[in-house]
Motif scaffolding. Structure first.
Motif, mmCIF file in Angstrom:
data_model
loop_
_atom_site.group_PDB
_atom_site.id
_atom_site.type_symbol
_atom_site.label_atom_id
_atom_site.label_comp_id
_atom_site.label_asym_id
_atom_site.label_seq_id
_atom_site.Cartn_x
_atom_site.Cartn_y
_atom_site.Cartn_z
ATOM 1 N N ALA A 1 0.829 -1.209 0.000
ATOM 2 C CA ALA A 1 0.000 0.000 0.000
ATOM 3 C C ALA A 1 0.865 1.260 0.000
ATOM 4 C CB ALA A 1 -0.928 -0.013 1.213
ATOM 5 N N GLY A 2 1.964 1.260 0.738
ATOM 6 C CA GLY A 2 2.858 2.417 0.765
ATOM 7 C C GLY A 2 3.517 2.667 -0.575
ATOM 8 N N ILE A 3 3.920 1.571 -1.256
ATOM 9 C CA ILE A 3 4.570 1.728 -2.573
ATOM 10 C C ILE A 3 3.571 2.237 -3.600
ATOM 11 C CG2 ILE A 3 5.693 0.463 -4.439
ATOM 12 C CD1 ILE A 3 6.859 -1.416 -2.269
ATOM 13 N N LEU A 4 2.353 1.684 -3.607
ATOM 14 C CA LEU A 4 1.350 2.105 -4.584
ATOM 15 C C LEU A 4 0.877 3.528 -4.313
ATOM 16 C CD1 LEU A 4 -0.683 -1.220 -4.894
ATOM 17 C CD2 LEU A 4 0.929 -0.258 -6.548
ATOM 18 N N ALA A 5 0.930 3.963 -3.055
ATOM 19 C CA ALA A 5 0.589 5.366 -2.776
ATOM 20 C C ALA A 5 1.598 6.299 -3.432
ATOM 21 C CB ALA A 5 0.551 5.586 -1.275
ATOM 22 N N ARG A 6 2.853 5.911 -3.470
ATOM 23 C CA ARG A 6 3.857 6.721 -4.143
ATOM 24 C C ARG A 6 3.659 6.701 -5.654
ATOM 25 N NH1 ARG A 6 9.482 4.607 -1.862
ATOM 26 N NH2 ARG A 6 10.240 6.312 -3.240
ATOM 27 N N VAL A 7 3.166 5.558 -6.199
ATOM 28 C CA VAL A 7 2.865 5.489 -7.626
ATOM 29 C C VAL A 7 1.699 6.420 -7.964
ATOM 30 C CG1 VAL A 7 2.054 3.978 -9.492
ATOM 31 C CG2 VAL A 7 3.791 3.159 -7.891
ATOM 32 N N GLU B 1 5.280 9.837 -7.668
ATOM 33 C CA GLU B 1 6.653 9.803 -7.188
ATOM 34 C C GLU B 1 7.426 8.647 -7.787
ATOM 35 O OE1 GLU B 1 9.055 9.350 -2.905
ATOM 36 O OE2 GLU B 1 6.891 9.758 -2.941
ATOM 37 N N LEU B 2 6.725 7.514 -8.047
ATOM 38 C CA LEU B 2 7.337 6.315 -8.610
ATOM 39 C C LEU B 2 6.617 5.916 -9.887
ATOM 40 C CD1 LEU B 2 7.946 3.917 -5.583
ATOM 41 C CD2 LEU B 2 9.693 5.002 -6.983
ATOM 42 N N LYS B 3 7.372 5.271 -10.758
ATOM 43 C CA LYS B 3 6.754 4.657 -11.918
ATOM 44 C C LYS B 3 6.333 3.240 -11.558
ATOM 45 C CE LYS B 3 9.187 7.267 -15.490
ATOM 46 N NZ LYS B 3 10.050 7.188 -16.700
ATOM 47 N N LEU B 4 5.335 2.743 -12.270
ATOM 48 C CA LEU B 4 4.808 1.413 -11.960
ATOM 49 C C LEU B 4 5.861 0.331 -12.207
ATOM 50 C CD1 LEU B 4 2.324 -0.069 -10.988
ATOM 51 C CD2 LEU B 4 1.546 -0.264 -13.357
ATOM 52 N N VAL B 5 6.737 0.570 -13.181
ATOM 53 C CA VAL B 5 7.788 -0.426 -13.453
ATOM 54 C C VAL B 5 8.703 -0.578 -12.233
ATOM 55 C CG1 VAL B 5 9.747 -0.969 -14.916
ATOM 56 C CG2 VAL B 5 7.722 0.067 -15.919
ATOM 57 N N ASN B 6 9.092 0.574 -11.644
ATOM 58 C CA ASN B 6 9.954 0.524 -10.462
ATOM 59 C C ASN B 6 9.215 -0.056 -9.250
ATOM 60 O OD1 ASN B 6 11.970 1.769 -11.977
ATOM 61 N ND2 ASN B 6 11.216 3.817 -11.468
#
Length: 437
Positions: free
Chosen positions: A9-15, A19-24
């Motif tokens: 959930a934390g990573i997808l919030a950055r997407v 802030e982040l690309k989905l690939v990363n």
């Protein structure tokens, strides 16, 4: 939610925030790009709760039926529960549920059920740190031997001692129940081991006078190494004895005691065993074969270091006591407050003051040997000691001399005797009559 779902959930919030690309994000979550794309879509539509597993909070599809669980716990509470130290552990209870009650349940599942119902606890005692000693590599290279005093029969029978032998390499166990840890108890279990497996290279025991004893001051001065009667039996078989300085040094047999004190006591309770003889039959026929199948280890090396067991006649010659004695001038040998008259023989003549060996077997048989050969003897009664006379009784038997009467001449005044005591003085007739009267 689980910790893994919270991380996603934390990573997808950055997407979502750019802030982040989905690939990363896929690389960070350890998922494929396709799976990450599906999770990102669900996060945008539902939020963090969309990442939660759909089966969270629901009962497992492999869960046992509630009635089955209640039945198992009812049996455990009735047959295998009790105070701490008496109740069966989950592993032992699962074994008896399968063998005695025909109820199959995994030990770990039963552990969770018993913990939830208060039928089991995780209480453990703290122990000192010790370094593990590696097992011997070959069977028969070292056998640990010890006796364990414990209320094996609980309140149903007498307290006893379990003589236990454990192979250091494989963990094979052989045990016998008795009343005390004596020479004959140790010899009995060793003899059973030799018959079943063969003669081991060495025994690992503790510093008890049954196995090994320290030298006395006189023996130290003479340089004599003391050997017990059990040690003599081992010498005849070619078995070495190693004495452990601490109980932890022979931890293999000590831990084996703990297993028996838990499992054996409870199994004998189910069988209602009340005597040592019944316990030995149960050990030989049921408990030990099952115990060895379950707990045996595969040795590091396949070679067996046991030597072949001798014949029954040779074993009989090994397991007996030997005591040195001296023949008296009357050809009598005294042993254990018994008297044996040595008979005259044409051969193997045993002279007076000669040294003989008294051999004694467990069943009470005796043999007297002179220079390795048996002599003929018969038991005779010992000398009858003179009855001891107490000082008071001796004083009472003495007769006191009679006491003279008051008018006895011995009690007369010497001054009355002066007139006739002088030479030539006539004795009055009245005094003569008084003395004679």
């Amino acid at each position: 939610m689980s910790s893994k779902e919270l991380r996603r959930a934390g990573i997808l919030a950055r997407v979502k925030s750019g802030e982040l690309k989905l690939v990363n994000a896929a690389v960070m979550m350890g998922l494929s790009y396709r799976q990450s794309k599906r999770l990102a879509k669900r996060y945008r539509e539902v939020g963090a709760k969309g990442l939660k597993h759909g089966s969270a909070g629901r009962e497992s599809n492999r869960r046992k039926p509630r009635k089955f669980r209640e039945r198992v716990l009812r049996i455990v509470g009735k047959k295998y529960s009790g105070e701490e130290g008496e109740r069966f552990g989950p592993t032992l209870a699962a074994e008896h549920l399968a063998s005695d009650d025909q109820v199959e349940v995994n030990a770990q599942t039963l552990r969770r059920w018993m913990l939830s119902e208060g039928l089991w606890s995780r209480a453990r005692k703290g122990r000192l740190h010790r370094k593990r000693r590696e097992r011997k590599e070959h069977v028969g290279e070292l056998v640990q031997m010890d006796g364990s005093f414990h209320p094996w029969l609980e309140e149903r029978g007498p307290r006893g001692c379990l003589m236990n032998m454990v192979d250091d390499a494989s963990g094979d166990t052989l045990a016998r129940m008795g009343s005390e840890e004596t020479i004959w108890a140790a010899a009995g279990v060793l003899r059973a081991w030799v018959k079943k497996y063969g003669i081991p290279v060495a025994l690992y025991t503790d510093w008890k006078n049954v196995y090994v004893r320290e030298a006395s001051t006189k023996e130290q001065l003479q340089g004599v190494v003391p050997v017990t009667q059990f040690g003599q039996m081992c010498q005849r078989l070619g078995i070495g004895i190693i004495a452990a300085n601490t109980p932890q040094a022979k931890g293999r047999v000590e831990r084996n005691h703990g297993t028996h004190q838990d499992r054996l006591v409870k199994k004998m309770r189910l069988q209602n065993i009340k005597t040592h003889a019944e316990a030995n039959r149960f050990l030989e026929k049921t408990y030990l074969p099952e115990h060895n199948r379950r707990f045996r280890r595969t040795p590091a090396q396949p070679e067996d270091y046991h030597r072949a067991a001798p014949r029954a006649v040779e074993l009989e010659e090994v397991f007996h006591l030997q005591t040195g004695r001296v023949i008296g001038n009357d050809w009598v040998v005294r042993h254990d407050n018994r008297y044996f008259q040595v008979q005259a023989q044409a051969r193997h003549y045993a002279p007076a003051k000669g040294k003989v060996t008294v051999c004694e077997w467990e069943d009470g048989r005796l043999q007297i040997r002179y220079r390795g050969r048996a002599v003929v003897w018969e038991e005779i009664p010992g000398p009858v000691p003179a009855p001891a006379v107490r000082p008071r009784e001796a004083t009472a038997k003495k007769q006191k001399p009679p006491t003279p009467k008051t008018d006895h001449p011995w009690r007369q005044d010497y001054r009355k005797m002066r007139p006739w005591s002088k030479p030539g003085t006539p004795t009055p007739v009245s005094v003569i009559h008084e003395i004679s009267g």
